[in-house]
Design an enzyme around this catalytic site. Structure first.
Site, short mmCIF file in Angstrom:
data_model
loop_
_atom_site.label_atom_id
_atom_site.label_comp_id
_atom_site.label_asym_id
_atom_site.label_seq_id
_atom_site.Cartn_x
_atom_site.Cartn_y
_atom_site.Cartn_z
N CYS A 1 -37.35 -40.47 90.58
CA CYS A 1 -37.97 -41.79 90.45
C CYS A 1 -37.83 -42.64 91.69
CB CYS A 1 -37.37 -42.53 89.25
SG CYS A 1 -35.68 -43.07 89.54
N SER B 1 -11.19 9.46 94.07
CA SER B 1 -12.00 8.38 93.51
C SER B 1 -12.92 8.97 92.46
CB SER B 1 -12.80 7.69 94.62
OG SER B 1 -13.54 8.65 95.30
N LYS C 1 -13.42 11.06 80.71
CA LYS C 1 -12.74 12.21 81.29
C LYS C 1 -12.82 13.36 80.29
CE LYS C 1 -9.43 9.07 83.43
NZ LYS C 1 -8.07 8.54 83.43
N ASP D 1 -10.02 -3.28 86.66
CA ASP D 1 -10.40 -3.79 87.97
C ASP D 1 -9.17 -4.35 88.64
OD1 ASP D 1 -12.19 -4.18 89.92
OD2 ASP D 1 -13.22 -5.86 88.99
N ARG E 1 -2.88 3.33 96.91
CA ARG E 1 -3.73 4.49 97.11
C ARG E 1 -3.94 4.77 98.60
NH1 ARG E 1 -9.35 5.22 97.51
NH2 ARG E 1 -10.01 7.23 96.67
N ASP F 1 16.16 -13.12 76.76
CA ASP F 1 16.75 -13.86 77.89
C ASP F 1 18.26 -13.94 77.76
OD1 ASP F 1 14.26 -14.20 78.89
OD2 ASP F 1 14.01 -16.27 78.16
N GLU G 1 -2.98 1.48 87.28
CA GLU G 1 -3.68 0.37 87.91
C GLU G 1 -2.87 -0.90 87.70
OE1 GLU G 1 -6.61 1.40 89.21
OE2 GLU G 1 -7.79 -0.41 89.56
N CYS H 1 -36.16 -44.09 85.22
CA CYS H 1 -36.18 -42.70 85.70
C CYS H 1 -36.61 -41.74 84.59
CB CYS H 1 -34.79 -42.32 86.21
SG CYS H 1 -34.71 -40.64 86.84
N ASP I 1 11.60 -13.93 72.83
CA ASP I 1 11.84 -14.05 74.26
C ASP I 1 13.21 -14.65 74.51
OD1 ASP I 1 9.32 -13.15 74.42
OD2 ASP I 1 8.47 -14.89 75.46
N ALA I 2 13.62 -15.59 73.66
CA ALA I 2 14.91 -16.26 73.85
C ALA I 2 16.06 -15.27 73.70
CB ALA I 2 15.05 -17.39 72.84
N CYS J 1 -28.27 -41.62 89.80
CA CYS J 1 -29.51 -42.34 90.05
C CYS J 1 -29.36 -43.69 89.35
CB CYS J 1 -30.68 -41.56 89.46
SG CYS J 1 -32.14 -42.57 89.17
S1 IVH Z 1 -8.82 8.05 86.83
C1 IVH Z 1 -9.34 11.57 89.54
N1 IVH Z 1 -8.84 6.15 85.04
O1 IVH Z 1 -10.93 3.61 89.54
C2 IVH Z 1 -9.46 10.39 88.69
N2 IVH Z 1 -9.20 5.58 87.32
O2 IVH Z 1 -13.04 4.72 91.27
C3 IVH Z 1 -8.71 9.24 89.24
N3 IVH Z 1 -9.45 3.16 87.73
O3 IVH Z 1 -8.95 4.61 92.22
C4 IVH Z 1 -8.90 7.96 88.55
N4 IVH Z 1 -9.20 2.54 85.63
O4 IVH Z 1 -8.15 2.64 90.80
C5 IVH Z 1 -8.96 6.47 86.35
N5 IVH Z 1 -8.76 4.54 83.39
C6 IVH Z 1 -8.89 4.86 84.67
C7 IVH Z 1 -9.11 3.89 85.67
C8 IVH Z 1 -9.27 4.29 86.98
C9 IVH Z 1 -9.40 2.14 86.88
C10 IVH Z 1 -9.71 3.04 89.17
C11 IVH Z 1 -8.67 3.69 90.03
C12 IVH Z 1 -9.42 4.64 90.91
C13 IVH Z 1 -10.80 4.12 90.84
C14 IVH Z 1 -11.78 5.22 91.06
#
Ligand code: IVH
Length: 679
Positions: A414, A84, A293, A120, A139, A39, A176, A435, A35-36, A429
């Site tokens: 008690c 989604s 997927k 998340d 999004r 930097d 994400e 007790c 890191d140094a 207590c």
């Molecule tokens: S793919 C068409 N891959 O989950 C597919 N989404 O519920 C689009 N998310 O809005 C998403 N990790 O924010 C995909 N490895 C991942 C993911 C991911 C988190 C979130 C993403 C999306 C939501 C869908």
């Protein structure tokens, strides 16, 4: 001043080097330099740009946090909607998803899936033109999001320029933004230290941080990003398989999760889920499930979409770790030291894989800080094996008749007085030996080796005796008969007789041991010894005022008050009287040989004992010190003259060496004692 050619060249070289190190560090997670060193390169570039402002380039790694705060975010339309995912909560639902996929791809027996953690955080879309970062958006509603370009630039893991071969002219990548747990904890600890508000959870933290109007604030938050998809591309070709796409993104400098795997069929998916589920608590970031997927992108295209979610992917969620429920009541548990712990009694709720109906509130400060009232709707969280916790109150749902939590004035077990000192979070207590909740622990302590040293009176037997209501206080122990004991489960005549003998032996003890055995809060071996020395006998100590107790060397106002309180709780007095009553407990000790601390070769010297001595017990060492006019203390401070350290000495030894206090090993101590005796 116009920049000389060398400066221009050096700046270009530094930028290339810094970008290279960013790639090694973020995308590959395999840095080449410290890191140094990094930097140093950054500072050199900054200095050059300061000296020759014409060298400043918005794409320079020094310009991550350039933009001024904005009043509101602009709007960005996604070239392709951000979709989604369908959720699956059970194995059955995952199998049904796989079945549908195979049916639609007529003829497919086993489908390959790319399995990835479901992060998340907050979904974002980043646009690169000719490899340069130009725009980034949240999004939003899936079609239109907020322009958070300046904030995304401020995240160091976002490459400002892509590297490598075959980068499409136009590339919209999706990923994400999240806050790693480590950073989340550090950020909260610092916020707390500054007296600022803490972030509720890493997901909210990431979302809140990315939506700061001032990018300088975003830059201060420990944010990170993983990319997992391409939304749109033009002028270039991309791999035809999802797992290869991830590898390609990583080569271009776009960070991807190291946990992504290619798996075969639904069984492969379920194995992946189980594996990552088991390691979930040890990951550096929060995930709420995994995503499967269909790996073949051609097959993805054939499968297409249904409403707003793809048919070729599914999110297999972990059981929720956070849920909302209602607080029905708050009760107080009494712990082994008498500490009262408020516990919320909840409307049972399924969270983190189990049904939860209790959540600890730790102490009254916590109740007040979170402002939890009976009737409130609360968010509770259970992560792994951690005790369920109340995260926050949903104030919008507080009913008019919500009841404030009151610390009880009397112990719920008690009925003794409850005391909460003004500077302490914990309420206790004062029932002490009386007790029942404290009884077992008190008995254990009473019988222990440094106290009354009653051989054979262990934890299991104490539990049996208390549960069967045979023993309530230490005084009752001395009334036990062989017949009574032998009648207990797992207890023979022989061991019953041995125990009664051990009890007989223990009656003859010393005053310091007896005082220690009583289990007075904050009174350890050294303090018990000092009290015995100072008062010489039990009666004057029982009658002493708090001020008189404070006059004992090394006893401060807090311990003095604690001792005074203990001896003035009527139940404790009853137990003590029974213990020393010749007709009942019959405990006695030889008169204490009092030494005026101004006399003797160790006069005015304070000793601390730590660790285990080889040739003498702690008690013998203490006796040697005190009888020569020295003082004993339980803790090391600047006023300590000597620390006598035996085997496995710990923090006291370290403190002594930090403070420069003289440290003696056992033989040095012995020599000192011998020469003091000679003189
Ligand atoms: S793919 C068409 N891959 O989950 C597919 N989404 O519920 C689009 N998310 O809005 C998403 N990790 O924010 C995909 N490895 C991942 C993911 C991911 C988190 C979130 C993403 C999306 C939501 C869908």
């Amino acid at each position: 001043m116009t920049a000389p050619a060398e400066a221009r060249e050096r700046a270009a070289q530094l930028r290339a080097e810094i970008e290279h190190h960013n790639y090694r560090y973020y995308a590959l997670d395999d840095p080449e330099v410290s890191d140094a060193e990094y930097d140093r390169l950054m500072r050199e570039l900054q200095a050059l740009e300061q000296r020759f402002p014409e060298l400043v380039d918005p794409r320079s790694p020094t310009q991550r946090v350039g933009g001024a705060p904005v009043a509101e975010f602009g709007e960005v339309e996604h070239r392709m909607p951000m979709l989604s995912l369908e959720n699956a909560f059970t194995e059955e639902e995952v199998r049904a998803f796989d079945r549908r996929v195979r049916e639609r791809l007529a003829g497919s027996k086993t489908v390959d899936y790319a399995a990835e953690p479901k992060l998340d955080g907050l979904a974002v879309s980043l646009t690169y033109e000719a490899g340069e970062f130009v725009r980034g958006a949240t999004r939003g509603d899936g079609t239109r999001g907020e322009d958070v370009s300046a904030n995304l630039r401020a995240i160091r893991a976002v490459p400002l320029r892509l590297r490598g071969e075959g980068i499409p002219r136009l590339l919209e990548v999706r990923g994400e933004v999240f806050m790693p747990l480590e950073g989340f904890k550090r950020f909260n600890a610092e916020a707390l230290a500054r007296g600022q508000k803490v972030l509720i959870n890493p997901r909210n933290a990431a979302a809140g941080s990315l939506r700061q109007l001032d990018p300088r604030l975003t830059a201060q938050r420990p944010l990170d990003i993983f990319f997992y998809a391409v939304g749109f591309s033009e002028g270039g070709s991309l791999p035809h398989r999802q797992h290869e796409l991830l590898q390609t993104l990583r080569r271009w400098g776009l960070k991807t999760s190291g946990e992504a795997r290619l798996v075969h069929g639904v069984e492969g998916c379920l194995e992946y889920y189980a594996d990552i589920g088991a390691r979930r608590e040890r990951l550096a970031y929060q995930i709420d499930g995994v995503v499967y997927k269909v790996d073949d992108i051609g097959a993805q295209r054939r499968l297409g979409f249904i409403s707003r979610a793809p048919r070729w992917a599914v999110a297999h969620k972990f059981p929720a770790q956070e849920e909302t429920t209602v607080v029905r009541d708050v009760e107080f548990n009494v712990g082994r030291t008498g500490a009262l712990t408020p516990v919320a009694k909840l409307e049972p709720v399924f969270v983190g894989g189990v049904t939860v109906s209790n959540a600890t509130l730790h102490n009254m400060d916590e109740v007040e800080r979170k402002d939890v009232r009976i009737g409130d709707t609360v968010v509770i969280r259970r992560a792994g094996d951690v005790i369920p916790e109340i995260v926050k109150v949903v104030l919008e749902r507080r009913p008019d008749n919500a009841v404030q939590v009151q610390l009880p004035k009397r112990c719920p077990i008690c009925n003794s007085a409850v005391e909460r000192l003004s500077d302490q979070a914990v309420a206790r207590c004062t029932g002490g030996l009386f007790c029942p909740a404290q009884r077992k622990e008190a008995l254990r302590h009473f019988a222990s080796r440094h106290a009354m040293d009653i051989e054979g009176l262990g934890t299991k037997l104490i539990d049996q005796l208390v549960d069967a209501a045979i023993v309530r206080t230490p005084a009752d122990i001395y009334g036990l008969t062989v017949a009574q004991l032998a009648a207990l489960e797992r207890m023979g005549e022989k061991s019953a007789a041995n125990l009664v003998q051990a009890l007989e032996r223990s009656r003859r003890t010393t005053l310091p041991r007896f005082l220690l055995a009583l289990g007075i809060p904050d009174v350890g071996e050294a303090t018990a010894g000092a009290l015995a020395q100072h008062f010489g006998a039990l009666e004057p100590l029982l009658e002493a005022s708090a001020e008189q107790i404070e006059a004992v060397p090394d006893i401060g106002p807090i311990i003095a008050a604690s001792v005074y309180r203990f001896f003035h709780e009527p139940h404790n007095r009853q137990v003590i009287e029974a213990l020393v009553d010749p007709a009942r407990g019959g405990i006695h000790w030889p008169a204490v040989a009092r030494v005026r601390s101004s006399a003797g070769p160790f006069a005015g010297k304070t000793f601390v004992l730590t660790g285990t001595l080889e040739h003498m017990t702690r008690e013998e060492a203490q006796e040697l010190i005190v009888s020569r006019g020295g003082k004993m203390s339980g803790s090391v401070s600047k006023k300590t003259d000597y620390v006598v350290a035996g085997a496995e000495a710990g923090s006291k030894l370290k403190k002594a060496s930090d403070l420069g206090v003289a440290i003696l090993d056992e033989s040095q101590f012995q020599k000192m004692v011998d020469s003091a005796a000679d003189s």
